[in-house]
Design a protein around this motif. Structure first.
Motif, PDB file in Angstrom:
ATOM      1  N   ASP A   1     -10.934  54.615 -54.024  1.00  0.00           N
ATOM      2  CA  ASP A   1      -9.928  55.275 -54.857  1.00  0.00           C
ATOM      3  C   ASP A   1      -8.583  54.604 -54.599  1.00  0.00           C
ATOM      4  N   SER A   2      -7.978  54.120 -55.684  1.00  0.00           N
ATOM      5  CA  SER A   2      -6.770  53.297 -55.494  1.00  0.00           C
ATOM      6  C   SER A   2      -5.576  54.112 -54.999  1.00  0.00           C
ATOM      7  N   ILE A   3      -5.575  55.430 -55.183  1.00  0.00           N
ATOM      8  CA  ILE A   3      -4.417  56.228 -54.759  1.00  0.00           C
ATOM      9  C   ILE A   3      -4.549  56.687 -53.309  1.00  0.00           C
ATOM     10  N   THR A   4      -5.729  57.238 -52.958  1.00  0.00           N
ATOM     11  CA  THR A   4      -5.877  57.777 -51.597  1.00  0.00           C
ATOM     12  C   THR A   4      -6.546  56.779 -50.645  1.00  0.00           C
ATOM     13  N   GLY A   5      -7.161  55.727 -51.199  1.00  0.00           N
ATOM     14  CA  GLY A   5      -7.865  54.769 -50.353  1.00  0.00           C
ATOM     15  C   GLY A   5      -9.194  55.304 -49.840  1.00  0.00           C
ATOM     16  N   GLN A   6      -9.633  56.417 -50.418  1.00  0.00           N
ATOM     17  CA  GLN A   6     -10.869  57.052 -49.960  1.00  0.00           C
ATOM     18  C   GLN A   6     -12.061  56.514 -50.759  1.00  0.00           C
ATOM     19  N   LEU A   7     -13.261  56.473 -50.118  1.00  0.00           N
ATOM     20  CA  LEU A   7     -14.462  56.050 -50.851  1.00  0.00           C
ATOM     21  C   LEU A   7     -15.017  57.220 -51.644  1.00  0.00           C
ATOM     22  N   ARG A   8     -15.542  56.926 -52.837  1.00  0.00           N
ATOM     23  CA  ARG A   8     -16.148  58.020 -53.596  1.00  0.00           C
ATOM     24  C   ARG A   8     -17.317  57.502 -54.427  1.00  0.00           C
ATOM     25  N   LEU A   9     -18.276  58.354 -54.660  1.00  0.00           N
ATOM     26  CA  LEU A   9     -19.458  58.082 -55.484  1.00  0.00           C
ATOM     27  C   LEU A   9     -20.246  56.846 -55.050  1.00  0.00           C
ATOM     28  N   THR A  10     -20.104  56.436 -53.789  1.00  0.00           N
ATOM     29  CA  THR A  10     -20.859  55.257 -53.352  1.00  0.00           C
ATOM     30  C   THR A  10     -22.177  55.667 -52.700  1.00  0.00           C
TER      31      THR A  10
ATOM     32  N   ILE B   1     -20.939  64.669 -60.418  1.00  0.00           N
ATOM     33  CA  ILE B   1     -20.334  65.929 -59.955  1.00  0.00           C
ATOM     34  C   ILE B   1     -20.546  66.094 -58.447  1.00  0.00           C
ATOM     35  N   VAL B   2     -21.789  65.830 -57.986  1.00  0.00           N
ATOM     36  CA  VAL B   2     -22.095  65.980 -56.560  1.00  0.00           C
ATOM     37  C   VAL B   2     -21.227  65.022 -55.725  1.00  0.00           C
ATOM     38  N   GLY B   3     -21.152  63.767 -56.180  1.00  0.00           N
ATOM     39  CA  GLY B   3     -20.336  62.769 -55.475  1.00  0.00           C
ATOM     40  C   GLY B   3     -18.877  63.165 -55.429  1.00  0.00           C
ATOM     41  N   SER B   4     -18.387  63.731 -56.540  1.00  0.00           N
ATOM     42  CA  SER B   4     -16.974  64.132 -56.598  1.00  0.00           C
ATOM     43  C   SER B   4     -16.705  65.287 -55.647  1.00  0.00           C
ATOM     44  N   LEU B   5     -17.657  66.233 -55.593  1.00  0.00           N
ATOM     45  CA  LEU B   5     -17.476  67.376 -54.686  1.00  0.00           C
ATOM     46  C   LEU B   5     -17.380  66.888 -53.246  1.00  0.00           C
ATOM     47  N   LYS B   6     -18.201  65.858 -52.912  1.00  0.00           N
ATOM     48  CA  LYS B   6     -18.165  65.296 -51.554  1.00  0.00           C
ATOM     49  C   LYS B   6     -16.796  64.683 -51.262  1.00  0.00           C
ATOM     50  N   ALA B   7     -16.221  64.016 -52.302  1.00  0.00           N
ATOM     51  CA  ALA B   7     -14.935  63.339 -52.104  1.00  0.00           C
ATOM     52  C   ALA B   7     -13.762  64.326 -52.117  1.00  0.00           C
ATOM     53  N   GLY B   8     -14.005  65.540 -52.606  1.00  0.00           N
ATOM     54  CA  GLY B   8     -12.948  66.556 -52.649  1.00  0.00           C
ATOM     55  C   GLY B   8     -12.300  66.618 -54.015  1.00  0.00           C
TER      56      GLY B   8
ATOM     57  N   PHE C   1     -10.638  63.713 -60.670  1.00  0.00           N
ATOM     58  CA  PHE C   1     -10.837  63.143 -62.003  1.00  0.00           C
ATOM     59  C   PHE C   1     -12.333  62.975 -62.327  1.00  0.00           C
ATOM     60  N   PRO C   2     -13.110  62.307 -61.427  1.00  0.00           N
ATOM     61  CA  PRO C   2     -14.540  62.143 -61.741  1.00  0.00           C
ATOM     62  C   PRO C   2     -15.301  63.464 -61.866  1.00  0.00           C
ATOM     63  N   PHE C   3     -14.831  64.515 -61.174  1.00  0.00           N
ATOM     64  CA  PHE C   3     -15.516  65.807 -61.266  1.00  0.00           C
ATOM     65  C   PHE C   3     -15.507  66.300 -62.712  1.00  0.00           C
ATOM     66  N   TYR C   4     -14.330  66.237 -63.358  1.00  0.00           N
ATOM     67  CA  TYR C   4     -14.243  66.703 -64.740  1.00  0.00           C
ATOM     68  C   TYR C   4     -14.978  65.764 -65.694  1.00  0.00           C
ATOM     69  N   ILE C   5     -14.968  64.472 -65.351  1.00  0.00           N
ATOM     70  CA  ILE C   5     -15.739  63.495 -66.146  1.00  0.00           C
ATOM     71  C   ILE C   5     -17.221  63.888 -66.100  1.00  0.00           C
ATOM     72  N   GLY C   6     -17.695  64.209 -64.889  1.00  0.00           N
ATOM     73  CA  GLY C   6     -19.089  64.630 -64.722  1.00  0.00           C
ATOM     74  C   GLY C   6     -19.400  65.866 -65.551  1.00  0.00           C
ATOM     75  N   LEU C   7     -18.462  66.825 -65.531  1.00  0.00           N
ATOM     76  CA  LEU C   7     -18.659  68.045 -66.332  1.00  0.00           C
ATOM     77  C   LEU C   7     -18.759  67.701 -67.817  1.00  0.00           C
ATOM     78  N   PHE C   8     -17.887  66.798 -68.275  1.00  0.00           N
ATOM     79  CA  PHE C   8     -17.921  66.362 -69.674  1.00  0.00           C
ATOM     80  C   PHE C   8     -19.272  65.733 -70.025  1.00  0.00           C
ATOM     81  N   ILE C   9     -19.785  64.905 -69.084  1.00  0.00           N
ATOM     82  CA  ILE C   9     -21.066  64.220 -69.347  1.00  0.00           C
ATOM     83  C   ILE C   9     -22.177  65.257 -69.511  1.00  0.00           C
TER      84      ILE C   9
END
Lengths: 499, 165
Positions: free
Chosen positions: A185-194, B32-39, B52-60
């Motif tokens: 994530d470019s803002i927080t530098g955190q990994l996501r969806l990997t 959605i699951v991945g986004s929840l993990k990321a917060g 942002f991805p959480f709402y994208i997931g909901l849209f999908i």
């Protein structure tokens, strides 16, 4: 006035011998891409992008944009001679172009098509020269909320103007956004969806997606449909060209109207395909000989070709001045700019003057070179089409693999490309549009960044997107674009109820 | 080329479309699951990484549900593709998968030669001479264009190492 001086500087850059060589090479490669089934403008530019890594950015973008012009020209050759539209925007050209070829007037049809394409492109480039700097200087005042509103407008236009079902367009677009979100994530530098996969740290590169979705997907579709090439001979000589040119000024009104339609559709960004159909439809309705359309009317070639090229060219206006590409190929070009460390958008006109004006000047020159190349080499390009598909298909697949590998020197990307290919085949067969998906992968990060920064500024209130007249206007335009088909239907019902 | 099939049976469009829609919905759920993990809530730096991805997931998921509903309501039973056509598609997908899978081990050049030769000989039924000319010609041209002139390195295997390329 300052723009003119800048443009002349641009011509000085574009006219350097190396850049002219690159221009001709780009046009020839582009026409080949346009002629070959299974290779489109976006995909061709993506595959050939690595070739430009060792060039200076200006030469590189000149070559890539010339591939784009070449692909636009190439589509007309297959449409007229073989009744196979190489690109979706060439479909309308087949309606009258192919009947003309069958009547032995292939030369006239091709000359009309190329000349109209040239006129359309030239009109759009002139528009870009005049308008782009103004739009860019206006956009310099944009904050994050305005930036997000522009992205919102671009994406809503896709939903409202697409011929595919709106919820399929939304689903395809959202898949693109989700793929863009994978990785750091470019803002927080955190990994996501990997999900623990190290290969996904850098996310999905849109070039891999383009090569897979458009290149491999198209080959699979062609394999399924089965393809037989049967085409007339294309003989173009100076006499035919001059004779056709003498006749073309008669259709100046059609040409001018198609230029406007093309520019509008290219900027909005509905794209070249609806522009060509709309222009053809209106020409058919307005023309005196409208009922002859479809039987080999030269005006039926002029209208779609002018509009398609004007739209294809105009799509570069929002890309250069706002950083929002108007078409998938413009998106690939935008990706190319990012690779060279150039940030498309209003600042480009301030920080990279030489580059921007070199590119704009090359648009003028590239189209002149393009017209000359296609008018003189049609028989050679048509001969490419006679090479059987079972030879061309593996060569295209190998080229796709090379293109995908070269992006990050990673064989994982080549595997990913194949997966995208199968996905592209399935999505296309199920009527999901691929263009918004690709655009969302390209713009996802930027749109998200603008959205989150806006929310940060407003402490989480969505009211920030209606906080001033500028941002409200763009957002409302976006909503109108989103619900365009509903509005249109309501209007038609209302009219019929009143009548 | 012809499709080489005389059969008129195959999976229905409705069925395949439903399958594709469900896969897209599944992708939405994964997002959605991945986004929840990321917060997905508000952090010190504003909206967190998953917001942002959480709402994208909901849209999908939501748009897939509507697409599934629309697809099921449609009363057509046209075919997605005939079995013969799908076989034709698989005859490209499977060898391409093998080609791509072999690339890290034997390099791009050797894999491409085998792939092109197989494609032309098996699907195109060309003479061996033509097959060999194209199969070797293309990688050689590629080598000069990409590696020599434009200096883009391509993956190599033991054969290239042995040849000292």
């Amino acid at each position: 006035m300052e723009e003119l001086v800048n443009l002349f500087h641009g011509f000085a850059v574009a006219l350097q011998p190396f850049n002219i060589m690159v221009m001709v090479l780009g046009i020839v490669l582009g026409v080949i891409i346009g002629v070959l089934p299974g290779l489109g403008g976006a995909n061709g530019v993506a595959i050939l992008l690595p070739l430009t890594f060792s060039m200076p950015p200006t030469s590189a973008i000149i070559m890539l944009s010339c591939i784009y012009w070449g692909a636009l020209f190439g589509g007309a050759i297959t449409s007229v001679l073989f009744n196979i539209p190489g690109e979706p925007w060439s479909v309308a050209t087949t309606f009258d172009g192919y009947p003309m070829a069958q009547q032995g007037k292939a030369g006239e049809a091709l000359t009309a098509a190329f000349t109209s394409s040239f006129v359309g492109a030239l009109f759009a480039v002139a528009m870009i020269t005049l308008v782009a700097p103004l739009v860019a200087s206006f956009a310099l005042q944009f904050g994050p909320a305005e930036k997000f509103a522009v992205y919102f407008l671009a994406f809503c236009s896709f939903v409202g103007l697409s011929k595919e079902p709106p919820f399929k367009t939304i689903a395809a677009m959202m898949i693109g956004f989700a793929l863009a979100a994978v990785g750091l994530d470019s803002i927080t530098g955190q990994l996501r969806l990997t999900f623990g996969f190290t290969e996904l740290l850098n996310g999905f590169d849109f070039l891999i997606a383009v090569i897979g979705l458009f290149g491999i997907g198209e080959i699979l579709l062609t394999m399924e449909e089965g393809l037989a090439f049967r085409g007339g001979n294309a003989k173009i000589n100076l006499r035919v060209v001059l004779q056709t040119w003498k006749e073309l000024p008669k259709y100046w009104m059609t040409s001018l109207r198609s230029c406007f339609i093309g520019c509008w559709m290219g900027v909005t960004p509905a794209g070249a395909t609806p522009a060509s159909f709309m222009s053809y439809g209106i020409a058919k309705r307005v023309a005196k000989n409208g009922k002859n359309f479809g039987k080999g009317e030269i005006e039926g070639v002029v209208a779609p070709e002018t509009a398609a090229h004007a739209a294809g060219t105009a799509a570069l206006l929002p890309m250069l001045s706002l950083g929002v590409p108007g078409s998938p190929t413009a998106a690939v070009l935008l990706g190319g700019l990012l690779i060279w460390g150039l940030q498309p958008g209003p600042m480009l006109f301030v920080e990279q003057k030489e580059f921007v004006w070199g590119l704009i000047a090359s648009m003028y020159l590239g189209n002149i070179v393009g017209l000359l190349v296609v008018l003189t080499c049609v028989p050679i390009f048509a001969a490419i089409l006679r090479v059987p598909f079972s030879i061309i298909a593996p060569l295209i697949l190998v080229l796709c693999a090379i293109g995908a590998y070269s992006v990050h020197s990673s064989t994982f990307d080549v595997m990913l490309m194949l997966v995208f290919g199968v996905i592209g085949y399935l999505l296309k067969k199920c009527n999901y549009p691929l263009a918004p998906l690709v655009l969302a992968i390209v713009l996802g990060d930027k749109a998200e960044e603008a959205f989150r920064q806006s929310l940060l500024g407003s402490q989480g209130s969505l009211g920030v997107f209606l906080s001033n007249p500028l941002v409200s206007t763009i957002m409302i335009l976006g909503l109108i674009a989103l619900f365009w088909s509903v509005i249109q239907e309501g209007y038609t019902r209302l009219r019929s109820a009143v009548a | 080329m012809t499709t080489g099939s005389s059969s008129n049976t195959g999976p229905t469009h409705k069925l395949v479309e439903a399958g594709v829609t469900l896969l897209i919905a599944l992708f939405g759920v994964i997002v959605i699951v991945g986004s929840l993990k990321a917060g997905i809530n508000w952090g010190a730096e504003g909206p967190r990484a998953g917001f942002f991805p959480f709402y994208i997931g909901l849209f999908i998921v939501a748009s897939s549900a509507i697409n599934l509903w629309n697809g099921m309501r449609e009363g057509n039973d046209r075919l997605f593709a005939e079995w013969g056509q799908l076989r034709q598609v698989l005859s490209v997908v499977i060898p391409t998968a093998i080609y791509v899978g072999a690339m890290p081990f034997i390099g791009l050049y050797v894999a491409s030669i085998i792939f092109i030769a197989w494609f032309m000989r098996w699907l195109g039924k060309y003479r061996w001479l033509t097959v060999l000319a194209v199969a070797f010609g293309m990688p050689i041209v590629t080598y000069f264009i990409f590696e020599r002139w434009f200096m883009v390195p391509l993956p190599k295997g033991p054969v290239e190492e042995w040849l000292g390329i």
